[in-house]
Design a protein around this motif. Structure first.
Motif, PDB file in Angstrom:
ATOM      1  N   LEU A 118       0.835  -1.202   0.000  1.00 13.52           N
ATOM      2  CA  LEU A 118       0.000   0.000   0.000  1.00 13.52           C
ATOM      3  C   LEU A 118       0.867   1.248   0.000  1.00 13.52           C
ATOM      4  CD1 LEU A 118      -1.480  -2.199   2.171  1.00 13.52           C
ATOM      5  CD2 LEU A 118      -3.256  -0.511   1.822  1.00 13.52           C
ATOM      6  N   ASN A 119       0.390   2.251  -0.701  1.00  9.75           N
ATOM      7  CA  ASN A 119       0.977   3.584  -0.702  1.00  9.75           C
ATOM      8  C   ASN A 119      -0.039   4.471   0.012  1.00  9.75           C
ATOM      9  OD1 ASN A 119       2.260   5.991  -1.239  1.00  9.75           O
ATOM     10  ND2 ASN A 119       1.874   5.962  -3.445  1.00  9.75           N
ATOM     11  N   GLY A 120       0.204   4.737   1.282  1.00  5.32           N
ATOM     12  CA  GLY A 120      -0.819   5.412   2.088  1.00  5.32           C
ATOM     13  C   GLY A 120      -1.976   4.450   2.260  1.00  5.32           C
ATOM     14  N   ALA A 121      -3.182   4.885   1.917  1.00  8.56           N
ATOM     15  CA  ALA A 121      -4.355   4.011   2.008  1.00  8.56           C
ATOM     16  C   ALA A 121      -4.661   3.326   0.680  1.00  8.56           C
ATOM     17  CB  ALA A 121      -5.565   4.831   2.455  1.00  8.56           C
ATOM     18  N   SER A 122      -3.880   3.625  -0.356  1.00  2.04           N
ATOM     19  CA  SER A 122      -4.138   3.083  -1.696  1.00  2.04           C
ATOM     20  C   SER A 122      -3.359   1.804  -1.941  1.00  2.04           C
ATOM     21  CB  SER A 122      -3.741   4.113  -2.762  1.00  2.04           C
ATOM     22  OG  SER A 122      -4.479   5.298  -2.600  1.00  2.04           O
ATOM     23  N   VAL A 123      -4.064   0.772  -2.401  1.00  2.00           N
ATOM     24  CA  VAL A 123      -3.423  -0.493  -2.731  1.00  2.00           C
ATOM     25  C   VAL A 123      -2.594  -0.314  -3.996  1.00  2.00           C
ATOM     26  CG1 VAL A 123      -3.847  -2.877  -3.462  1.00  2.00           C
ATOM     27  CG2 VAL A 123      -5.246  -1.855  -1.652  1.00  2.00           C
ATOM     28  N   ILE A 124      -1.350  -0.772  -3.944  1.00  2.00           N
ATOM     29  CA  ILE A 124      -0.478  -0.733  -5.121  1.00  2.00           C
ATOM     30  C   ILE A 124      -0.705  -2.002  -5.928  1.00  2.00           C
ATOM     31  CG2 ILE A 124       1.906  -0.716  -5.947  1.00  2.00           C
ATOM     32  CD1 ILE A 124       2.663   0.689  -3.297  1.00  2.00           C
TER      33      ILE A 124
END
Length: 173
Positions: A118-124
């Motif tokens: 994850l990049n912050g709350a966003s799934v990579i």
């Protein structure tokens, strides 16, 4: 007589066209700029190279899509050319699941879970690099804060070890 008249008229028309003024397009300017950077930055993953996920119970991963064990880690850049302003990450490797974008578990007799970044709350999505971080670089240094976690991607988790790796490259701007 008609043939001579037609020939003379044709010559006159061709001559008039040949001497007619032509339109010309206006010119322009092409401006080119660029940047040449010194060799790459020094890269450190979590101050070393291993991200250790905590031990979790299968009950925490008992349904498809459930996640557990979120662990923070960082990608640190130092010694970058002072003209470097950012570094874009791109992932590659044989352990990337092309369907989910997660990392497949490669441990022998391991759990069926995958590892999600994850990049912050966003799934990579490591398969297509969606949400991959762009690291801001200032005064020759920068850091990206990421997370890794277990995910029951295709079925409820089974017990076992978990191990995976992923390669990344940085494109400097």
């Amino acid at each position: 007589m008609n043939k001579t008249l037609i020939s003379t008229a044709l010559v006159a028309v061709v001559a008039a066209i040949g001497f007619a003024p032509t339109a010309q397009a206006a010119g322009g300017t092409i401006t080119i700029s660029g940047k040449v950077l010194a060799d790459t930055c020094v890269v450190a993953v979590n101050g070393g190279s291993t991200v250790a996920l905590p031990t979790v119970m299968t009950a925490a991963l008992n349904t498809v899509g459930s996640v557990a064990g979120a662990t923070n880690f960082s990608i640190g850049l130092t010694g970058c050319d002072t003209n470097t302003t950012s570094a874009t990450m791109a992932f590659s490797g044989a352990n990337i699941n092309s369907t989910t974008g997660n990392l497949n578990n490669t441990a022998v007799s391991g759990s069926n879970v995958q590892v999600q970044l994850l990049n912050g709350a966003s799934v990579i999505n490591t398969s297509n690099n969606a949400n991959a971080p762009v690291i801001a670089v200032a005064a020759g240094a920068g850091t990206a804060s990421l997370k890794a976690q277990y995910i029951a991607a295709t079925a409820a988790a089974t017990p076992g070890l978990v191990s995976s790796t992923v390669n990344f490259t940085l494109t400097y701007l």
